[in-house]
Design an enzyme around this catalytic site. Structure first.
Site, PDB file in Angstrom:
ATOM      1  N   SER A 145     -48.516  -2.748 -22.205  1.00 56.47           N
ATOM      2  CA  SER A 145     -48.786  -1.696 -23.184  1.00 56.47           C
ATOM      3  C   SER A 145     -47.510  -1.346 -23.933  1.00 56.47           C
ATOM      4  CB  SER A 145     -49.298  -0.443 -22.477  1.00 56.47           C
ATOM      5  OG  SER A 145     -49.378   0.638 -23.392  1.00 56.47           O
ATOM      6  N   TYR A 158     -48.929   5.554 -14.975  1.00 56.76           N
ATOM      7  CA  TYR A 158     -49.458   4.496 -15.849  1.00 56.76           C
ATOM      8  C   TYR A 158     -48.321   3.781 -16.593  1.00 56.76           C
ATOM      9  CZ  TYR A 158     -51.892   2.244 -19.692  1.00 56.76           C
ATOM     10  OH  TYR A 158     -52.344   1.313 -20.609  1.00 56.76           O
TER      11      TYR A 158
HETATM   12  N1  LIG Z   1     -56.878   1.605 -24.855  1.00 57.92           N
HETATM   13  C1  LIG Z   1     -55.584   1.597 -25.102  1.00 57.92           C
HETATM   14  O1  LIG Z   1     -55.081   2.347 -25.938  1.00 57.92           O
HETATM   15  C2  LIG Z   1     -54.660   0.646 -24.385  1.00 57.92           C
HETATM   16  C3  LIG Z   1     -53.365   0.490 -24.884  1.00 57.92           C
HETATM   17  C4  LIG Z   1     -52.504  -0.377 -24.230  1.00 57.92           C
HETATM   18  C5  LIG Z   1     -52.925  -1.072 -23.128  1.00 57.92           C
HETATM   19  N2  LIG Z   1     -54.194  -0.897 -22.660  1.00 57.92           N
HETATM   20  C6  LIG Z   1     -54.583  -1.663 -21.505  1.00 57.92           C
HETATM   21  O2  LIG Z   1     -55.707  -2.460 -21.842  1.00 57.92           O
HETATM   22  C7  LIG Z   1     -56.536  -2.631 -20.694  1.00 57.92           C
HETATM   23  C8  LIG Z   1     -57.955  -2.177 -20.987  1.00 57.92           C
HETATM   24  O3  LIG Z   1     -57.949  -0.828 -21.397  1.00 57.92           O
HETATM   25  P1  LIG Z   1     -59.249  -0.032 -21.876  1.00 57.92           P
HETATM   26  O4  LIG Z   1     -58.841   0.813 -23.006  1.00 57.92           O
HETATM   27  O5  LIG Z   1     -60.375  -0.968 -22.042  1.00 57.92           O
HETATM   28  O6  LIG Z   1     -59.485   0.979 -20.683  1.00 57.92           O
HETATM   29  P2  LIG Z   1     -60.351   0.925 -19.346  1.00 57.92           P
HETATM   30  O7  LIG Z   1     -59.696   1.885 -18.436  1.00 57.92           O
HETATM   31  O8  LIG Z   1     -61.766   1.126 -19.656  1.00 57.92           O
HETATM   32  O9  LIG Z   1     -60.200  -0.565 -18.850  1.00 57.92           O
HETATM   33  C9  LIG Z   1     -60.089  -0.872 -17.536  1.00 57.92           C
HETATM   34  C10 LIG Z   1     -61.131  -1.894 -17.076  1.00 57.92           C
HETATM   35  O10 LIG Z   1     -60.756  -2.229 -15.733  1.00 57.92           O
HETATM   36  C11 LIG Z   1     -61.873  -1.993 -14.861  1.00 57.92           C
HETATM   37  N3  LIG Z   1     -61.353  -1.567 -13.556  1.00 57.92           N
HETATM   38  C12 LIG Z   1     -60.848  -0.360 -13.225  1.00 57.92           C
HETATM   39  N4  LIG Z   1     -60.502  -0.333 -11.920  1.00 57.92           N
HETATM   40  C13 LIG Z   1     -60.773  -1.570 -11.425  1.00 57.92           C
HETATM   41  C14 LIG Z   1     -60.642  -2.160 -10.143  1.00 57.92           C
HETATM   42  N5  LIG Z   1     -60.140  -1.477  -9.108  1.00 57.92           N
HETATM   43  N6  LIG Z   1     -61.028  -3.442  -9.963  1.00 57.92           N
HETATM   44  C15 LIG Z   1     -61.558  -4.146 -11.011  1.00 57.92           C
HETATM   45  N7  LIG Z   1     -61.713  -3.638 -12.249  1.00 57.92           N
HETATM   46  C16 LIG Z   1     -61.327  -2.354 -12.454  1.00 57.92           C
HETATM   47  C17 LIG Z   1     -62.716  -0.923 -15.547  1.00 57.92           C
HETATM   48  O11 LIG Z   1     -64.053  -0.938 -15.077  1.00 57.92           O
HETATM   49  C18 LIG Z   1     -62.563  -1.331 -17.017  1.00 57.92           C
HETATM   50  O12 LIG Z   1     -63.492  -2.351 -17.348  1.00 57.92           O
HETATM   51  C19 LIG Z   1     -55.844  -1.886 -19.558  1.00 57.92           C
HETATM   52  O13 LIG Z   1     -54.974  -2.755 -18.850  1.00 57.92           O
HETATM   53  C20 LIG Z   1     -55.025  -0.857 -20.298  1.00 57.92           C
HETATM   54  O14 LIG Z   1     -53.926  -0.425 -19.542  1.00 57.92           O
HETATM   55  C21 LIG Z   1     -55.072  -0.056 -23.251  1.00 57.92           C
END
Ligand SMILES: NC(=O)c1ccc[n+]([C@@H]2O[C@H](COP(=O)([O-])OP(=O)(O)OC[C@H]3O[C@@H](n4cnc5c(N)ncnc54)[C@H](O)[C@@H]3O)[C@@H](O)[C@H]2O)c1
Length: 254
Positions: A145, A158
């Protein structure tokens, strides 16, 4: 032409949020995709089957922080698709994590974030890499991120976990280069995923602020990330390893 024809990919956290878009994008480029999530991925499998044909995707419900469940996922993927070419370490505790001041975070939350966001990717590579080594090729893509560079406040566990994954990428690329395995990070900026939007406190605190730091002064969406993901998963990036590709509308410059 389909850039990932014949390839097999695992997308952790591939059932929801940004991960769902990664699953769809890899399948659109010809990959067969194992959608591995703690949430049910059956809908995404159906979406891919309808668009790209049956047997192009499967789902596996698991907890990425549990070694026995990671082993079971890898065994199931080999059984179903025969080999593994691409791993997207996307699952993380993010959208459900409420922003807090550091003194308000309890140890359980800290440990849970580290178990899912850092131990999880470690377990994934530990159990997938032997299969990649046997074929002398592979692409590991760690979703980090922009916050690892910005160090934003009120998300300390995080942000720390994503910083760890940046170093994990660098060290792992050195270890796996001789086996023909590429390890890179894709670092999104703030993205309005459907799950991220449900974290209303975080949206209120970040959305406008982040937009104003960008060269492109607009919101970011999951579709903004898929081109970079496919690049890192495909042979287009065959001489790229140990790197972090920031996709954030020009907020952090590397
Ligand atoms: N949305 C943003 O602004 C953003 C920015 C930078 C990075 N990210 C990264 O992108 C990725 C996806 O983010 P998102 O926005 O879709 O959020 P999110 O929290 O919905 O995505 C997480 C996914 O991981 C799954 N998950 C959670 N715990 C788990 C576990 N113990 N075992 C297996 N699966 C599990 C969830 O069901 C979900 O599908 C993450 O790594 C997040 O850190 C997101």
């Amino acid at each position: 032409m389909a850039r990932l024809a014949g390839k097999v990919a695992i997308v952790t956290g591939g059932a929801k949020g940004i991960g769902r878009h990664y699953s769809l994008a890899l399948a659109a480029e010809g990959a067969r995709v194992m959608i591995a999530d703690i949430a049910d991925g059956a809908d995404v499998v159906q979406e891919i089957a309808t668009r790209d044909g049956a047997d192009r995707a499967a789902s596996f419900t698991f907890d990425v922080s549990d070694e026995a469940q990671v082993k079971a996922l890898v065994a199931k993927t080999i059984e179903r698709f025969g080999h593994i070419d691409i791993v997207v370490n996307n699952a993380a505790l993010y959208a459900t994590l409420a922003p807090r001041n550091l003194t308000e975070y309890d140890v359980e939350t800290w440990d849970k974030v580290m178990a899912i966001n850092v131990r999880g990717p470690f377990l994934m590579v530990k159990h997938v890499v032997p299969h990649m080594m046997a074929r002398k090729s592979g692409k590991i893509i760690n979703i980090t991120s922009g916050v690892a560079y910005k160090g934003i406040p009120r998300m300390l566990p995080y942000v720390t976990s994503k910083g760890a994954m940046t170093s994990f990428t660098r060290a792992l690329s050195r270890e796996l280069g001789e086996h023909g395995i590429a390890v890179n990070s894709l670092a999104p900026g703030y993205i309005l995923s459907d799950t991220g939007l449900s974290n209303t406190q975080h949206v209120e605190e970040e959305r406008v602020k982040v937009r104003n730091t960008r060269a492109f002064k607009r919101d970011g969406f999951p579709e903004d990330l898929t081109g970079a993901l496919v690049f890192l998963a495909s042979s287009d990036s065959d001489f790229v390893t140990g790197q972090t590709l920031l996709v954030d509308g020009g907020s952090v410059n590397t």
